[in-house]
Motif scaffolding. Structure first.
Motif, PDB file in Angstrom:
ATOM      1  N   LEU A   1       0.847  -1.191   0.000  1.00 11.97           N
ATOM      2  CA  LEU A   1       0.000   0.000   0.000  1.00 11.97           C
ATOM      3  C   LEU A   1       0.876   1.231   0.000  1.00 11.97           C
ATOM      4  O   LEU A   1       1.881   1.292   0.721  1.00 11.97           O
ATOM      5  CB  LEU A   1      -0.877   0.052   1.249  1.00 11.97           C
ATOM      6  N   VAL A   2       0.485   2.225  -0.794  1.00 12.49           N
ATOM      7  CA  VAL A   2       1.165   3.515  -0.800  1.00 12.49           C
ATOM      8  C   VAL A   2       0.097   4.578  -0.586  1.00 12.49           C
ATOM      9  O   VAL A   2      -0.846   4.683  -1.378  1.00 12.49           O
ATOM     10  CB  VAL A   2       1.905   3.770  -2.131  1.00 12.49           C
ATOM     11  N   LEU A   3       0.223   5.343   0.499  1.00  9.86           N
ATOM     12  CA  LEU A   3      -0.721   6.418   0.788  1.00  9.86           C
ATOM     13  C   LEU A   3      -0.219   7.679   0.100  1.00  9.86           C
ATOM     14  O   LEU A   3       0.770   8.275   0.521  1.00  9.86           O
ATOM     15  CB  LEU A   3      -0.838   6.638   2.288  1.00  9.86           C
ATOM     16  N   CYS A   4      -0.886   8.083  -0.960  1.00  8.04           N
ATOM     17  CA  CYS A   4      -0.467   9.253  -1.722  1.00  8.04           C
ATOM     18  C   CYS A   4      -0.925  10.514  -0.997  1.00  8.04           C
ATOM     19  O   CYS A   4      -2.100  10.622  -0.647  1.00  8.04           O
ATOM     20  CB  CYS A   4      -1.067   9.224  -3.124  1.00  8.04           C
ATOM     21  N   PRO A   5      -0.020  11.469  -0.781  1.00  9.90           N
ATOM     22  CA  PRO A   5      -0.443  12.718  -0.129  1.00  9.90           C
ATOM     23  C   PRO A   5      -1.558  13.379  -0.933  1.00  9.90           C
ATOM     24  O   PRO A   5      -1.443  13.545  -2.145  1.00  9.90           O
ATOM     25  CB  PRO A   5       0.819  13.581  -0.150  1.00  9.90           C
ATOM     26  N   ASP A   6      -2.640  13.703  -0.249  1.00 12.78           N
ATOM     27  CA  ASP A   6      -3.789  14.381  -0.858  1.00 12.78           C
ATOM     28  C   ASP A   6      -4.385  13.603  -2.025  1.00 12.78           C
ATOM     29  O   ASP A   6      -4.989  14.192  -2.929  1.00 12.78           O
ATOM     30  CB  ASP A   6      -3.404  15.796  -1.322  1.00 12.78           C
ATOM     31  N   GLY A   7      -4.223  12.293  -2.027  1.00 16.74           N
ATOM     32  CA  GLY A   7      -4.728  11.478  -3.121  1.00 16.74           C
ATOM     33  C   GLY A   7      -5.129  10.088  -2.687  1.00 16.74           C
ATOM     34  O   GLY A   7      -5.401   9.850  -1.512  1.00 16.74           O
ATOM     35  N   PRO A   8      -5.142   9.170  -3.625  1.00 14.64           N
ATOM     36  CA  PRO A   8      -5.645   7.822  -3.364  1.00 14.64           C
ATOM     37  C   PRO A   8      -4.661   6.943  -2.610  1.00 14.64           C
ATOM     38  O   PRO A   8      -3.530   7.340  -2.319  1.00 14.64           O
ATOM     39  CB  PRO A   8      -5.867   7.268  -4.772  1.00 14.64           C
ATOM     40  N   ILE A   9      -5.102   5.753  -2.320  1.00 20.82           N
ATOM     41  CA  ILE A   9      -4.244   4.699  -1.798  1.00 20.82           C
ATOM     42  C   ILE A   9      -3.916   3.796  -2.980  1.00 20.82           C
ATOM     43  O   ILE A   9      -4.824   3.243  -3.615  1.00 20.82           O
ATOM     44  CB  ILE A   9      -4.951   3.874  -0.707  1.00 20.82           C
ATOM     45  N   LEU A  10      -2.647   3.676  -3.299  1.00 18.53           N
ATOM     46  CA  LEU A  10      -2.224   2.766  -4.367  1.00 18.53           C
ATOM     47  C   LEU A  10      -1.983   1.397  -3.759  1.00 18.53           C
ATOM     48  O   LEU A  10      -1.283   1.272  -2.753  1.00 18.53           O
ATOM     49  CB  LEU A  10      -0.941   3.258  -5.034  1.00 18.53           C
ATOM     50  N   VAL A  11      -2.576   0.379  -4.367  1.00 21.26           N
ATOM     51  CA  VAL A  11      -2.407  -0.993  -3.900  1.00 21.26           C
ATOM     52  C   VAL A  11      -1.797  -1.779  -5.045  1.00 21.26           C
ATOM     53  O   VAL A  11      -2.331  -1.792  -6.154  1.00 21.26           O
ATOM     54  CB  VAL A  11      -3.752  -1.621  -3.471  1.00 21.26           C
ATOM     55  N   ARG A  12      -0.655  -2.411  -4.748  1.00 21.02           N
ATOM     56  CA  ARG A  12       0.063  -3.180  -5.769  1.00 21.02           C
ATOM     57  C   ARG A  12       0.182  -4.624  -5.332  1.00 21.02           C
ATOM     58  O   ARG A  12       0.422  -4.905  -4.166  1.00 21.02           O
ATOM     59  CB  ARG A  12       1.468  -2.622  -5.956  1.00 21.02           C
ATOM     60  N   GLY A  13       0.050  -5.536  -6.285  1.00 20.64           N
ATOM     61  CA  GLY A  13       0.316  -6.938  -5.993  1.00 20.64           C
ATOM     62  C   GLY A  13      -0.877  -7.850  -6.182  1.00 20.64           C
ATOM     63  O   GLY A  13      -1.810  -7.533  -6.905  1.00 20.64           O
ATOM     64  N   ASP A  14      -0.829  -8.959  -5.473  1.00 18.35           N
ATOM     65  CA  ASP A  14      -1.841 -10.006  -5.561  1.00 18.35           C
ATOM     66  C   ASP A  14      -2.822  -9.827  -4.407  1.00 18.35           C
ATOM     67  O   ASP A  14      -2.492 -10.104  -3.260  1.00 18.35           O
ATOM     68  CB  ASP A  14      -1.144 -11.369  -5.495  1.00 18.35           C
ATOM     69  N   PHE A  15      -4.022  -9.347  -4.701  1.00 16.94           N
ATOM     70  CA  PHE A  15      -5.005  -9.049  -3.674  1.00 16.94           C
ATOM     71  C   PHE A  15      -6.387  -9.038  -4.291  1.00 16.94           C
ATOM     72  O   PHE A  15      -6.532  -9.006  -5.517  1.00 16.94           O
ATOM     73  CB  PHE A  15      -4.718  -7.689  -3.021  1.00 16.94           C
ATOM     74  N   ASP A  16      -7.404  -9.052  -3.451  1.00 21.44           N
ATOM     75  CA  ASP A  16      -8.791  -8.897  -3.880  1.00 21.44           C
ATOM     76  C   ASP A  16      -9.347  -7.637  -3.253  1.00 21.44           C
ATOM     77  O   ASP A  16      -9.064  -7.339  -2.092  1.00 21.44           O
ATOM     78  CB  ASP A  16      -9.652 -10.081  -3.434  1.00 21.44           C
ATOM     79  N   VAL A  17     -10.133  -6.899  -4.007  1.00 16.38           N
ATOM     80  CA  VAL A  17     -10.898  -5.776  -3.476  1.00 16.38           C
ATOM     81  C   VAL A  17     -12.306  -6.316  -3.274  1.00 16.38           C
ATOM     82  O   VAL A  17     -12.934  -6.783  -4.224  1.00 16.38           O
ATOM     83  CB  VAL A  17     -10.899  -4.569  -4.445  1.00 16.38           C
ATOM     84  N   VAL A  18     -12.786  -6.266  -2.029  1.00 17.68           N
ATOM     85  CA  VAL A  18     -14.088  -6.838  -1.698  1.00 17.68           C
ATOM     86  C   VAL A  18     -15.027  -5.716  -1.265  1.00 17.68           C
ATOM     87  O   VAL A  18     -14.693  -4.901  -0.412  1.00 17.68           O
ATOM     88  CB  VAL A  18     -13.943  -7.893  -0.577  1.00 17.68           C
ATOM     89  N   MET A  19     -16.194  -5.671  -1.869  1.00 18.85           N
ATOM     90  CA  MET A  19     -17.200  -4.663  -1.563  1.00 18.85           C
ATOM     91  C   MET A  19     -17.889  -5.016  -0.234  1.00 18.85           C
ATOM     92  O   MET A  19     -17.800  -6.159   0.228  1.00 18.85           O
ATOM     93  CB  MET A  19     -18.230  -4.613  -2.695  1.00 18.85           C
ATOM     94  N   PRO A  20     -18.595  -4.065   0.394  1.00 18.94           N
ATOM     95  CA  PRO A  20     -19.296  -4.360   1.651  1.00 18.94           C
ATOM     96  C   PRO A  20     -20.266  -5.532   1.534  1.00 18.94           C
ATOM     97  O   PRO A  20     -20.508  -6.249   2.509  1.00 18.94           O
ATOM     98  CB  PRO A  20     -20.042  -3.059   1.967  1.00 18.94           C
ATOM     99  N   SER A  21     -20.784  -5.768   0.339  1.00 20.86           N
ATOM    100  CA  SER A  21     -21.714  -6.884   0.119  1.00 20.86           C
ATOM    101  C   SER A  21     -21.011  -8.240   0.154  1.00 20.86           C
ATOM    102  O   SER A  21     -21.656  -9.274   0.165  1.00 20.86           O
ATOM    103  CB  SER A  21     -22.403  -6.718  -1.236  1.00 20.86           C
ATOM    104  N   GLY A  22     -19.668  -8.210   0.109  1.00 25.03           N
ATOM    105  CA  GLY A  22     -18.904  -9.448   0.053  1.00 25.03           C
ATOM    106  C   GLY A  22     -18.514  -9.844  -1.355  1.00 25.03           C
ATOM    107  O   GLY A  22     -17.735 -10.765  -1.558  1.00 25.03           O
ATOM    108  N   GLU A  23     -19.065  -9.135  -2.327  1.00 25.62           N
ATOM    109  CA  GLU A  23     -18.746  -9.411  -3.730  1.00 25.62           C
ATOM    110  C   GLU A  23     -17.408  -8.780  -4.095  1.00 25.62           C
ATOM    111  O   GLU A  23     -17.104  -7.681  -3.651  1.00 25.62           O
ATOM    112  CB  GLU A  23     -19.833  -8.842  -4.647  1.00 25.62           C
ATOM    113  N   PRO A  24     -16.625  -9.446  -4.919  1.00 23.01           N
ATOM    114  CA  PRO A  24     -15.362  -8.831  -5.354  1.00 23.01           C
ATOM    115  C   PRO A  24     -15.629  -7.687  -6.328  1.00 23.01           C
ATOM    116  O   PRO A  24     -16.525  -7.753  -7.166  1.00 23.01           O
ATOM    117  CB  PRO A  24     -14.624  -9.978  -6.055  1.00 23.01           C
TER     118      PRO A  24
END
Length: 84
Positions: free
Chosen positions: A13-36
């Motif tokens: 994870l890279v926290l960009c100043p005044d911007g997004p969080i960059l996520v690099r690598g092998d991972f899943d983004v999971v929504m609150p519903s549990g769906e990817p």
């Protein structure tokens, strides 16, 4: 909420100043519903400002709304001026 096993060696994870969080690598983004969340890249930018039209991903809106990651009383100060 379901527990998701973390494999820190596989993502960063890279926290960009005044911007997004960059996520690099092998991972899943999971929504609150549990769906990817759909993902087509190994590196994604996650919205921190809350104004993106493509949440959970960043669309650059943080620049238009002047989003800041530091509280207003800390912005523009040097590190020596920050309270302990």
């Amino acid at each position: 909420m379901n527990e998701i096993p973390l494999h820190p060696a596989n993502a960063s994870l890279v926290l960009c100043p005044d911007g997004p969080i960059l996520v690099r690598g092998d991972f899943d983004v999971v929504m609150p519903s549990g769906e990817p969340a759909p993902r087509q890249r190994k590196t994604v930018a996650l919205c921190r400002c809350g104004a993106s039209a493509i949440k959970p991903y960043c669309d650059g809106t943080h620049k238009m709304i002047n989003f800041r990651t530091e509280p207003p009383d800390v912005q523009g100060r040097g590190t020596s001026e920050r309270p302990n």
